[in-house]
Design an enzyme around this catalytic site. Structure first.
Site, PDB file in Angstrom:
ATOM      1  N   GLU A   1      -7.509 -11.527   0.687  1.00 62.83           N
ATOM      2  CA  GLU A   1      -6.218 -12.208   0.810  1.00 62.83           C
ATOM      3  C   GLU A   1      -5.743 -12.290   2.257  1.00 62.83           C
ATOM      4  O   GLU A   1      -5.194 -13.309   2.680  1.00 62.83           O
ATOM      5  CB  GLU A   1      -5.162 -11.481  -0.022  1.00 62.83           C
ATOM      6  CG  GLU A   1      -3.784 -12.124   0.094  1.00 62.83           C
ATOM      7  CD  GLU A   1      -2.706 -11.386  -0.669  1.00 62.83           C
ATOM      8  OE1 GLU A   1      -1.628 -11.965  -0.860  1.00 62.83           O
ATOM      9  OE2 GLU A   1      -2.939 -10.235  -1.058  1.00 62.83           O
TER      10      GLU A   1
ATOM     11  N   ASP B   1      -7.972  -8.317  -3.302  1.00 65.69           N
ATOM     12  CA  ASP B   1      -6.561  -8.188  -2.942  1.00 65.69           C
ATOM     13  C   ASP B   1      -6.331  -6.714  -2.613  1.00 65.69           C
ATOM     14  O   ASP B   1      -6.379  -5.860  -3.498  1.00 65.69           O
ATOM     15  CB  ASP B   1      -5.661  -8.610  -4.098  1.00 65.69           C
ATOM     16  CG  ASP B   1      -4.198  -8.718  -3.679  1.00 65.69           C
ATOM     17  OD1 ASP B   1      -3.842  -8.164  -2.623  1.00 65.69           O
ATOM     18  OD2 ASP B   1      -3.410  -9.351  -4.404  1.00 65.69           O
TER      19      ASP B   1
ATOM     20  N   ILE C   1      -3.647  -4.960  -1.649  1.00 60.64           N
ATOM     21  CA  ILE C   1      -2.464  -4.392  -2.301  1.00 60.64           C
ATOM     22  C   ILE C   1      -1.845  -5.494  -3.154  1.00 60.64           C
ATOM     23  O   ILE C   1      -1.172  -6.394  -2.633  1.00 60.64           O
ATOM     24  CB  ILE C   1      -1.408  -3.864  -1.309  1.00 60.64           C
ATOM     25  CG1 ILE C   1      -2.001  -2.832  -0.355  1.00 60.64           C
ATOM     26  CG2 ILE C   1      -0.237  -3.238  -2.087  1.00 60.64           C
ATOM     27  CD1 ILE C   1      -0.997  -2.261   0.642  1.00 60.64           C
ATOM     28  N   ASP C   2      -2.084  -5.462  -4.435  1.00 66.04           N
ATOM     29  CA  ASP C   2      -1.450  -6.407  -5.335  1.00 66.04           C
ATOM     30  C   ASP C   2      -0.142  -5.778  -5.825  1.00 66.04           C
ATOM     31  O   ASP C   2      -0.156  -4.761  -6.516  1.00 66.04           O
ATOM     32  CB  ASP C   2      -2.354  -6.724  -6.526  1.00 66.04           C
ATOM     33  CG  ASP C   2      -1.779  -7.837  -7.371  1.00 66.04           C
ATOM     34  OD1 ASP C   2      -1.911  -8.998  -6.967  1.00 66.04           O
ATOM     35  OD2 ASP C   2      -1.164  -7.522  -8.411  1.00 66.04           O
TER      36      ASP C   2
ATOM     37  N   THR D   1       2.779  -6.055  -3.338  1.00 62.36           N
ATOM     38  CA  THR D   1       3.265  -5.588  -2.040  1.00 62.36           C
ATOM     39  C   THR D   1       4.772  -5.345  -2.040  1.00 62.36           C
ATOM     40  O   THR D   1       5.258  -4.398  -1.412  1.00 62.36           O
ATOM     41  CB  THR D   1       2.888  -6.590  -0.931  1.00 62.36           C
ATOM     42  OG1 THR D   1       1.470  -6.761  -0.910  1.00 62.36           O
ATOM     43  CG2 THR D   1       3.338  -6.092   0.426  1.00 62.36           C
TER      44      THR D   1
ATOM     45  N   ASP E   1      -5.832 -12.577  -6.983  1.00 61.11           N
ATOM     46  CA  ASP E   1      -4.886 -11.966  -7.919  1.00 61.11           C
ATOM     47  C   ASP E   1      -5.515 -11.753  -9.298  1.00 61.11           C
ATOM     48  O   ASP E   1      -5.081 -10.880 -10.057  1.00 61.11           O
ATOM     49  CB  ASP E   1      -3.649 -12.849  -8.093  1.00 61.11           C
ATOM     50  CG  ASP E   1      -2.865 -13.022  -6.807  1.00 61.11           C
ATOM     51  OD1 ASP E   1      -2.704 -12.026  -6.085  1.00 61.11           O
ATOM     52  OD2 ASP E   1      -2.425 -14.149  -6.521  1.00 61.11           O
TER      53      ASP E   1
END
Length: 402
Positions: free
Chosen positions: A183, A214, A216-217, A219, A341
């Site tokens: 990402e 990703d 940190i999904d 954030t 995601d």
């Protein structure tokens, strides 16, 4: 003799401490608690206890199984095997190589042209790297925002890049020929993410293996100190997902799946929920406070009128996919998500017995953006309700979010 476990359910590599030649012994664990062991051309089937499987998943050595059934013996009469490796070997004839009732035939990735050995290494590296990244997330939760991306709701912290670097370096060191789509390497907005994915999928020279990540999904949750964030890793081979991982560092929960290999939570098999009607369904969705919220608001209203049991918003697509896969949620939908995601959770849901599609009903692919995950039993009734509410993507007048 000790087994060093990479991941319960997939692959173990072990070396006999007694073996004079120091030869490698390979072991394949099935979801049904058996381990198939190949040692100097002999193949054995051994039953592992639940505690042993958990130890394998956590990377801890375990003692050799007390009993093993010989299911294949090499044709050469001088085929040697260190009899001290296993105790109480039960030697029976037969040439069928089976693990816990599951035939050891070509796996999903092998049917696509890949190798099971490399997929085993992929999931092992993914677990190891995700756990390192998870330690950073847990330690630095509540980190400051350094900038916003596509809109004021799309936040970025230094930790996002730090965790992605950990994951990307692990891939480069272990699989230098693999591709990587993270990402933090892509400009904000759905057009940019779709373009980045298409560039890879349409390039005939792209690597066959692609990691979609990703770091940190969730954030916004992370910035505000809410323990609802996760690392999401999906790995595709020739454009089809063959491995998925979601790590929730705050609950120490690692969800994993491989194509045809089942879905697991910390080494234990998981299945989707058994809710059979809309009235039993716990549904999740998510959206930012922007113009893109219209489809989800319509969908929530329609589902409330159906009605479903309840609707929740957790703020992390990865967590919601993972919770569908283990039965905590019945369904999760969203009108527009980026590939990173979804990629980590899509295979989890399918391997746990659920269903992944877009809201038109077409099967999920890496290109899918308007997505729905469910336990399967409630999929059609919930999907038709969302279709009637025109939850088929972002409204044309909406400002896109990333």
């Amino acid at each position: 003799m000790e087994f060093l476990g990479f991941h319960s359910g997939f692959y173990l590599s072990c070396v006999s401490k007694r073996g004079s030649s120091g030869s490698m012994i390979n072991a394949q664990v099935s979801a049904r608690s058996f381990v198939q062991v190949t040692a100097e051309r002999h193949v054995y089937r051994c039953k592992l206890s639940p505690a042993a499987r958990r130890s394998c998943f956590q990377g801890r050595p375990i003692s050799a199984p007390r009993q093993a059934e010989l299911v294949h013996r090499p044709k050469r009469k001088d085929g040697r095997f260190d009899r001290g490796v296993f105790q109480d070997l039960r030697r029976n004839g037969g040439q069928s190589l089976r693990c816990g009732g599951v035939s050891c035939s070509a796996s999903g990735v092998e049917a696509l042209g890949g190798t099971q050995a490399e997929l085993d290494r992929v999931i092992a590296v993914a677990i190891s790297a995700a756990k390192k990244g998870g330690e950073v997330i847990r330690r630095k939760v509540g980190a400051d925002v350094i900038k916003t991306k596509g809109n004021p709701q799309d936040l970025l912290t230094l930790v996002d890049s730090e965790v992605q670097d950990i994951l990307e370096q692990a891939v480069k060191q272990n699989f230098p020929s693999h591709g990587f789509l993270g990402e933090e390497d892509v400009p904000p907005g759905p057009e940019a993410s779709a373009k980045a994915l298409e560039a890879i999928l349409n390039d005939p020279n792209s690597p066959k293996w692609l990691w979609v990540v990703d770091p940190i999904d969730g954030t916004t949750n992370f910035v505000h100190g809410m323990p609802l964030s996760a690392i999401s890793i999906g790995v595709a081979y020739n454009g089809e997902l063959v491995a998925g991982l979601i790590l929730d560092p705050f609950r120490d929960e690692c969800f994993t799946a491989t194509l045809g290999g089942g879905a697991f939570l910390n080494g234990e098999p998981i299945k989707v929920g058994k809710q059979a009607t809309a009235g039993e369904a716990t549904v999740c969705t998510g959206f930012g406070a922007t113009g893109s919220s219209g489809p989800m608001l319509r969908g929530m209203t329609a589902l409330t009128q159906l009605p479903v049991r309840t609707i929740r918003l957790l703020g992390s697509a990865a967590v919601m996919f993972a919770w569908v896969s283990c039965g905590r949620l019945t369904c999760y939908f969203e009108a527009d998500l980026n590939p990173w995601d979804i990629a980590g959770g899509a295979l989890l849901v399918k391997e746990a017995g659920g269903r992944m599609s877009d809201i038109n009903g077409d099967d999920y692919t890496l290109r899918t953006r308007c997505v729905m995950a469910s336990n399967g039993l409630t999929h059609d009734v919930l999907m038709s309700t969302l279709q009637e509410a025109n939850v088929l993507g972002l409204d044309s007048t909406s400002k896109p979010t990333s």
